[in-house]
Design a protein around this motif. Structure first.
Motif, PDB file in Angstrom:
ATOM      1  N   ALA A  10       3.114  44.965 -25.583  1.00 29.19           N
ATOM      2  CA  ALA A  10       4.721  45.015 -25.477  1.00 29.19           C
ATOM      3  C   ALA A  10       4.987  43.937 -24.788  1.00 29.19           C
ATOM      4  O   ALA A  10       6.001  42.963 -25.169  1.00 29.19           O
ATOM      5  N   SER A  11       4.001  43.277 -23.736  1.00 28.71           N
ATOM      6  CA  SER A  11       4.606  42.055 -23.234  1.00 28.71           C
ATOM      7  C   SER A  11       4.336  40.858 -24.291  1.00 28.71           C
ATOM      8  O   SER A  11       5.311  39.978 -24.267  1.00 28.71           O
ATOM      9  N   THR A  12       3.293  40.850 -25.045  1.00 28.22           N
ATOM     10  CA  THR A  12       3.021  39.917 -26.102  1.00 28.22           C
ATOM     11  C   THR A  12       4.270  39.870 -27.026  1.00 28.22           C
ATOM     12  O   THR A  12       4.667  38.809 -27.417  1.00 28.22           O
ATOM     13  N   ALA A  13       4.559  41.111 -27.573  1.00 27.37           N
ATOM     14  CA  ALA A  13       5.686  40.989 -28.523  1.00 27.37           C
ATOM     15  C   ALA A  13       7.104  40.681 -27.970  1.00 27.37           C
ATOM     16  O   ALA A  13       7.791  39.837 -28.443  1.00 27.37           O
ATOM     17  N   LEU A  14       7.460  40.992 -26.695  1.00 27.90           N
ATOM     18  CA  LEU A  14       8.429  40.348 -25.923  1.00 27.90           C
ATOM     19  C   LEU A  14       8.350  38.961 -25.750  1.00 27.90           C
ATOM     20  O   LEU A  14       9.621  38.250 -25.985  1.00 27.90           O
ATOM     21  N   GLY A  15       7.472  38.475 -25.431  1.00 26.47           N
ATOM     22  CA  GLY A  15       7.182  36.932 -25.433  1.00 26.47           C
ATOM     23  C   GLY A  15       7.327  36.282 -26.539  1.00 26.47           C
ATOM     24  O   GLY A  15       8.180  35.390 -26.750  1.00 26.47           O
TER      25      GLY A  15
END
Length: 184
Positions: A10-15
């Protein structure tokens, strides 16, 4: 215990979304800046084209004014001198793109050019007082347009003394006025 293996994804996608959004935003800003620069460049080109057309039309009118007043086709040649310079089309571009101050200065120069054309069309020769009387207001209006264009594009205002002149009308240097030499 809750499964937290999805947090790195999720954090990779948000980034990635944030990075993509930043890239898009930068592209939009660059496009706007480029469009603004293009519009400014087009306006500057119009201002230069207008001044050149005024000068070319005047030079052609001077040639017609050198012909005998009773020369057949002289009136048509005077009209053609203005038409051939591209004056009318560049004037339309100026009317559509310039500020009110520059349009006003441009219209004054155009009107004075038409005064020279009308004098020549009526049979006035280059050395006649009537030509001289039409020329000086044109010369002054052309310089006023140039100065207004400089201001419009962010340049310093020019004054006649910057170019070792007393005025923009050129009267003080005109042979007909009894001074330095014939600028008409």
């Amino acid at each position: 215990m809750a499964d937290t293996t999805w947090i790195p994804f999720a954090s990779t996608a948000l980034g990635a979304v944030i990075a993509f959004g930043g890239t898009v935003l930068a592209g939009v800003r660059n496009d706007r800046s480029q469009r603004r620069r293009d519009r400014e460049s087009d306006r500057l080109r119009t201002y230069i084209d207008f001044a050149v057309a005024l000068d070319e039309a005047h030079a052609a009118l001077r040639e017609v004014a050198r012909t005998p007043p009773d020369e057949p086709g002289r009136s048509a040649a005077a009209s053609s001198a203005v038409q051939a310079s591209g004056m009318y089309s560049v004037r339309e571009r100026l009317l559509m793109s310039a500020s009110p101050a520059l349009v006003t200065a441009g219209e004054a120069a155009f009107d004075r050019l038409i005064g020279v054309r009308n004098a020549v069309r009526s049979g006035v020769v280059l050395s006649a007082r009537e030509y001289h009387d039409a020329y000086h207001p044109f010369a002054e209006a052309l310089w006023m347009f140039r100065v207004a264009a400089r201001v419009e594009v962010g340049q310093n205002r020019l004054a006649p003394n910057h170019l070792d002149r007393e005025s923009w009308s050129e009267r003080e240097r005109c042979a007909r006025c009894g001074q330095v030499g014939d600028l008409v």
